[in-house]
Design an enzyme around this catalytic site. Structure first.
Site, short mmCIF file in Angstrom:
data_model
loop_
_atom_site.label_atom_id
_atom_site.label_comp_id
_atom_site.label_asym_id
_atom_site.label_seq_id
_atom_site.Cartn_x
_atom_site.Cartn_y
_atom_site.Cartn_z
N HIS A 78 0.79 -1.14 0.12
CA HIS A 78 -0.01 -0.16 -0.06
C HIS A 78 0.85 1.22 -0.10
O HIS A 78 0.32 2.42 0.14
CB HIS A 78 -0.92 -0.09 1.29
CG HIS A 78 -1.99 0.73 1.13
ND1 HIS A 78 -2.67 2.01 1.73
CD2 HIS A 78 -3.41 0.47 0.14
CE1 HIS A 78 -3.66 2.43 1.18
NE2 HIS A 78 -4.26 1.53 0.31
N LYS A 80 2.82 4.43 -1.35
CA LYS A 80 2.82 5.36 -2.47
C LYS A 80 3.82 6.27 -2.46
O LYS A 80 3.89 7.45 -1.94
CB LYS A 80 1.42 6.10 -2.36
CG LYS A 80 0.01 5.08 -2.41
CD LYS A 80 -0.91 5.33 -1.25
CE LYS A 80 -1.92 4.29 -1.48
NZ LYS A 80 -3.27 4.82 -1.14
N ASP A 85 17.39 9.29 -6.68
CA ASP A 85 18.69 9.81 -6.79
C ASP A 85 19.20 10.09 -5.32
O ASP A 85 20.01 10.94 -5.09
CB ASP A 85 18.91 11.04 -7.41
CG ASP A 85 18.85 10.68 -8.80
OD1 ASP A 85 18.86 9.59 -9.40
OD2 ASP A 85 18.61 11.66 -9.79
#
Length: 133
Positions: A78, A80, A85
């Site tokens: 779940h 997100k 970099d």
């Protein structure tokens, strides 16, 4: 997404690691493909349930040469997030979809220049990545 996240993806030079629940936003997908084309290491982990969704673009990303894994631990992947970099971390409740950008009440936090935090997220991502066979 369009005004804040896509420009950050477009500036990536070394890697983009994205543990994502839903990924259907055409602008994000296009930017990931362009990043891969310029030599950026792009890896995406998607949730098993979301990958079964007819709008999922994980097959398309694979066709374009992007490494994509589907979680296999039987729960919800779940997260997100996008890690870029060692100096950029994007986290929040927002799915990377048009709905998430335009319709939902979501939050998204962009953390710049926090190498320690970004490295911890990168380590976690790579642990997840390596656990998926």
């Amino acid at each position: 997404i369009t005004g804040s996240i896509i420009p950050l993806i477009n500036k990536a030079e070394n890697y983009i690691y994205a543990p994502i629940f839903y990924l259907t936003h055409s602008g994000v997908i296009e930017s990931l493909i362009e990043a891969k084309a310029r030599g950026v290491d792009v890896k995406v982990i998607v949730d098993a349930n979301s990958s079964a969704n007819k709008y999922s673009k994980h097959h398309f990303l694979r066709e374009k040469g992007i490494e994509v894994k589907t979680e296999n631990w039987g729960g919800k992947m779940h997260m997100k997030s996008i890690i870029i970099d060692d100096n950029m971390l994007i986290i929040g409740s927002m799915n990377f979809t048009k709905q998430g950008e335009k319709m939902n009440d979501e939050n998204c936090l962009i953390i710049e220049n926090s190498q320690h935090l970004t490295e911890k997220y990168k380590e976690h991502f790579l642990e997840l990545w390596n656990s998926i066979k």
